[in-house]
Design an enzyme around this catalytic site. Structure first.
Site, PDB file in Angstrom:
ATOM      1  N   CYS A   1       0.787  -1.238   0.000  1.00  0.00           N
ATOM      2  CA  CYS A   1       0.000   0.000   0.000  1.00  0.00           C
ATOM      3  C   CYS A   1       0.818   1.286   0.000  1.00  0.00           C
ATOM      4  O   CYS A   1       0.728   2.063  -0.946  1.00  0.00           O
ATOM      5  CB  CYS A   1      -0.959   0.001   1.179  1.00  0.00           C
ATOM      6  SG  CYS A   1      -2.283  -1.186   0.954  1.00  0.00           S
TER       7      CYS A   1
HETATM    8  P1  NAD Z   1      -4.279  -8.440  -4.228  1.00  0.00           P
HETATM    9  O1  NAD Z   1      -3.382  -8.204  -5.366  1.00  0.00           O
HETATM   10  O2  NAD Z   1      -3.830  -9.307  -3.081  1.00  0.00           O
HETATM   11  O3  NAD Z   1      -5.664  -9.030  -4.743  1.00  0.00           O
HETATM   12  C1  NAD Z   1      -6.374  -8.529  -5.828  1.00  0.00           C
HETATM   13  C2  NAD Z   1      -7.132  -9.675  -6.426  1.00  0.00           C
HETATM   14  O4  NAD Z   1      -8.053  -9.203  -7.414  1.00  0.00           O
HETATM   15  C3  NAD Z   1      -6.236 -10.693  -7.141  1.00  0.00           C
HETATM   16  O5  NAD Z   1      -6.452 -11.966  -6.555  1.00  0.00           O
HETATM   17  C4  NAD Z   1      -6.717 -10.653  -8.581  1.00  0.00           C
HETATM   18  O6  NAD Z   1      -6.665 -11.898  -9.230  1.00  0.00           O
HETATM   19  C5  NAD Z   1      -8.156 -10.205  -8.387  1.00  0.00           C
HETATM   20  N1  NAD Z   1      -8.824  -9.726  -9.587  1.00  0.00           N
HETATM   21  C6  NAD Z   1      -8.419  -8.790 -10.468  1.00  0.00           C
HETATM   22  N2  NAD Z   1      -9.332  -8.653 -11.459  1.00  0.00           N
HETATM   23  C7  NAD Z   1     -10.331  -9.525 -11.175  1.00  0.00           C
HETATM   24  C8  NAD Z   1     -11.548  -9.861 -11.827  1.00  0.00           C
HETATM   25  N3  NAD Z   1     -11.907  -9.282 -12.957  1.00  0.00           N
HETATM   26  N4  NAD Z   1     -12.320 -10.806 -11.291  1.00  0.00           N
HETATM   27  C9  NAD Z   1     -11.962 -11.422 -10.136  1.00  0.00           C
HETATM   28  N5  NAD Z   1     -10.826 -11.154  -9.481  1.00  0.00           N
HETATM   29  C10 NAD Z   1     -10.017 -10.210  -9.996  1.00  0.00           C
HETATM   30  O7  NAD Z   1      -4.671  -7.008  -3.688  1.00  0.00           O
HETATM   31  P2  NAD Z   1      -5.124  -6.612  -2.207  1.00  0.00           P
HETATM   32  O8  NAD Z   1      -3.931  -6.479  -1.342  1.00  0.00           O
HETATM   33  O9  NAD Z   1      -6.252  -7.473  -1.786  1.00  0.00           O
HETATM   34  O10 NAD Z   1      -5.656  -5.126  -2.488  1.00  0.00           O
HETATM   35  C11 NAD Z   1      -6.833  -4.892  -3.232  1.00  0.00           C
HETATM   36  C12 NAD Z   1      -7.115  -3.397  -3.213  1.00  0.00           C
HETATM   37  O11 NAD Z   1      -7.287  -2.954  -1.859  1.00  0.00           O
HETATM   38  C13 NAD Z   1      -5.976  -2.554  -3.767  1.00  0.00           C
HETATM   39  O12 NAD Z   1      -6.515  -1.427  -4.404  1.00  0.00           O
HETATM   40  C14 NAD Z   1      -5.208  -2.125  -2.521  1.00  0.00           C
HETATM   41  O13 NAD Z   1      -4.513  -0.929  -2.713  1.00  0.00           O
HETATM   42  C15 NAD Z   1      -6.325  -1.958  -1.522  1.00  0.00           C
HETATM   43  N6  NAD Z   1      -5.928  -2.134  -0.126  1.00  0.00           N
HETATM   44  C16 NAD Z   1      -5.055  -3.129   0.231  1.00  0.00           C
HETATM   45  C17 NAD Z   1      -4.712  -3.293   1.567  1.00  0.00           C
HETATM   46  C18 NAD Z   1      -3.725  -4.350   1.986  1.00  0.00           C
HETATM   47  O14 NAD Z   1      -3.218  -4.280   3.115  1.00  0.00           O
HETATM   48  N7  NAD Z   1      -3.418  -5.356   1.184  1.00  0.00           N
HETATM   49  C19 NAD Z   1      -5.261  -2.449   2.549  1.00  0.00           C
HETATM   50  C20 NAD Z   1      -6.178  -1.479   2.154  1.00  0.00           C
HETATM   51  C21 NAD Z   1      -6.507  -1.327   0.814  1.00  0.00           C
END
Ligand code: NAD
Length: 428
Positions: free
Chosen positions: A266
């Site tokens: 992040c």
């Molecule tokens: P991640 O990369 O772990 O997971 C994202 C998932 O989305 C992946 O598994 C990917 O395959 C899936 N995806 C993409 N397109 C898709 C589709 N069309 N259909 C189904 N699945 C699809 O990301 P994350 O860490 O879970 O973060 C997700 C969002 O949340 C980001 O924008 C991130 O900035 C935000 N965020 C993350 C955190 C954190 O600590 N990881 C905290 C707050 C906010």
């Protein structure tokens, strides 16, 4: 409520499992068949403390199912949460291709839906994304109108990996950015079981609140590191200094810990994204750029300290304790250990690393370095050791374990192991 969560990453899984815990039915949509099968068997596909048990429970009582069929998931839900990734492009700007694609795909399903439905953006997206990308796509591909035929909200997620479940269940605040009152009411109703203050606002304010929060947290870390670097030169313990600073109620004690910089999925990507967005708007974000600059240099400062202590690194055996960007996660995205390993490799060091959970992930980036089976093993015969992640497991290492090193050079990027003879901190 019946909920559809799109994305099976850290945020998607936490959101899905968390909402079942307060009595909802959730269908989580993923792309990878193997991962979907695992989730449906109650097997966790990431390492996140406390989530495994909850997942098992909700799969057993059938309140959670996973699928790759988006149409099925949306048609059996009242509300969709977009939790797809928003990584950085090469130039640091946000890559919104997954958000763009999923909003088109949701739009196509909305086309044949007769009932009112709410689409919620939970992914971190730069201000105006929901209004300029998500809503136009939903409207174009559904042939329907936001506010009339379907609702739209943006609710940023503030969870921290390692404590994701408790952060999701009891956040400091829930920010609801709403297209209109009706959309916001639906989301507020869903969150009614949560004991946290709710702030309702518009879509772009909600998007910006996430960036402003992460930017301020990152700025506090870079500030603590800069002061810490000055402290180190003078011979002052920066932790003692920040203890005194944090007693000022206007400043508070949190996020003033110096170390080898921030990483994770992040802070680096979000600060880069808001810098790029500012520049796109012809604004030069000097402070935010400095926050990133300090962090970039901080990540590899331990190598400079190391060279001062052991000289030329060619052929030297360097042990790395900790690979994950922080403790209690297997996530290595933007971890300081990556920059350190790259530098050590370029200087010809022989690297051996250990981490309780992140070795498999790191092997995909560096298949050619050695990985030890235990923390004790990694120390054996090492010319120096770099402490990169504050795992509890490392706190159990004894004086005796470090005696197996060839030389007792222990440099710490994280504040721990203070009683170990000869250990030296990056800013203390
Ligand atoms: P991640 O990369 O772990 O997971 C994202 C998932 O989305 C992946 O598994 C990917 O395959 C899936 N995806 C993409 N397109 C898709 C589709 N069309 N259909 C189904 N699945 C699809 O990301 P994350 O860490 O879970 O973060 C997700 C969002 O949340 C980001 O924008 C991130 O900035 C935000 N965020 C993350 C955190 C954190 O600590 N990881 C905290 C707050 C906010």
């Amino acid at each position: 409520m019946n909920i559809c969560v799109i994305g099976t990453g850290y945020v998607g899984l936490t959101t899905a499992v968390g909402f079942t815990a307060v009595g909802n039915k959730v269908i989580i949509v993923g792309k990878n068949k193997k991962k979907i099968d695992k989730i449906n068997k109650g097997v966790l596909i990431i390492y996140e403390p406390g989530m495994g048990k909850e997942l098992e429970k909700c799969v057993k009582n059938k309140s959670l199912q996973a699928t790759d069929n988006l149409e099925y998931a949306i048609k059996n839900s009242d509300i969709d949460f977009i939790c797809v990734g928003t990584p950085s492009r090469e130039d640091g700007s946000i890559d919104l291709s997954d958000v763009e694609k999923i909003s088109q795909d949701i739009g196509k399903v909305l086309k044949s839906l007769n009932e009112y439905h709410v689409v919620v953006v939970k992914s971190t997206v730069v201000p105006q994304t929901t209004e300029e990308i998500v809503i136009p796509n939903l409207e174009k591909y559904s042939g329907k109108k936001a506010g009339k035929d379907f609702g739209v909200c943006m609710t940023p997620e503030f969870l921290r990996e390692g404590v994701a479940m408790s952060d999701f269940m009891k956040p400091d605040r829930i920010v609801i950015g709403e297209y209109d009152k009706k959309s916001g009411d639906v989301l507020q109703n869903l969150y009614s079981g949560f004991d946290s203050p709710i702030m309702r606002t518009n879509l772009r304010d909600a998007e910006m609140i996430k960036y402003a929060s992460n930017a301020l947290l990152a700025a506090k870390i870079s500030f603590a590191n800069e002061i810490g670097n000055i402290c180190k030169i003078i011979g002052i313990d920066s932790y003692e200094v920040m203890k005194g600073v944090g007693m000022d109620h206007r400043l508070g004690p949190h996020f003033l810990n110096s170390g080898c910089g921030f990483g994770g999925s992040c802070f680096p990507k979000d600060i880069s994204a808001i810098i790029a967005k500012a520049k796109e708007l012809d604004y030069e974000p000097i402070l935010l750029e400095s926050v990133m600059d300090v962090n970039k240099k901080q990540k590899v400062r331990l190598v400079d300290m190391l060279k001062k202590r052991v000289g030329n690194l060619k052929g030297k055996k360097i042990a790395i304790l900790g690979l994950a960007f922080k403790a209690d996660t297997d996530d290595i995205r933007e971890a300081a250990s990556i920059d350190i390993i790259k530098r050590l490799k370029s200087e010809g060091a022989i690297i051996s690393a250990y981490d309780p959970k992140a070795i498999d992930n790191m092997k995909t980036l560096f298949p050619d370095i050695k990985y030890a089976k235990t923390a004790k093993d990694v120390l054996k015969g090492a010319d120096a050791c770099l402490v990169m992640t504050e795992w509890d497991e490392f706190k159990k290492l004894s004086e005796n374990d470090f005696d197996f090193m060839k030389k007792r050079v222990i440099l710490k990027g994280r504040k721990m192991l203070d009683d170990i003879k000869g250990s030296e901190g990056i800013c203390w």
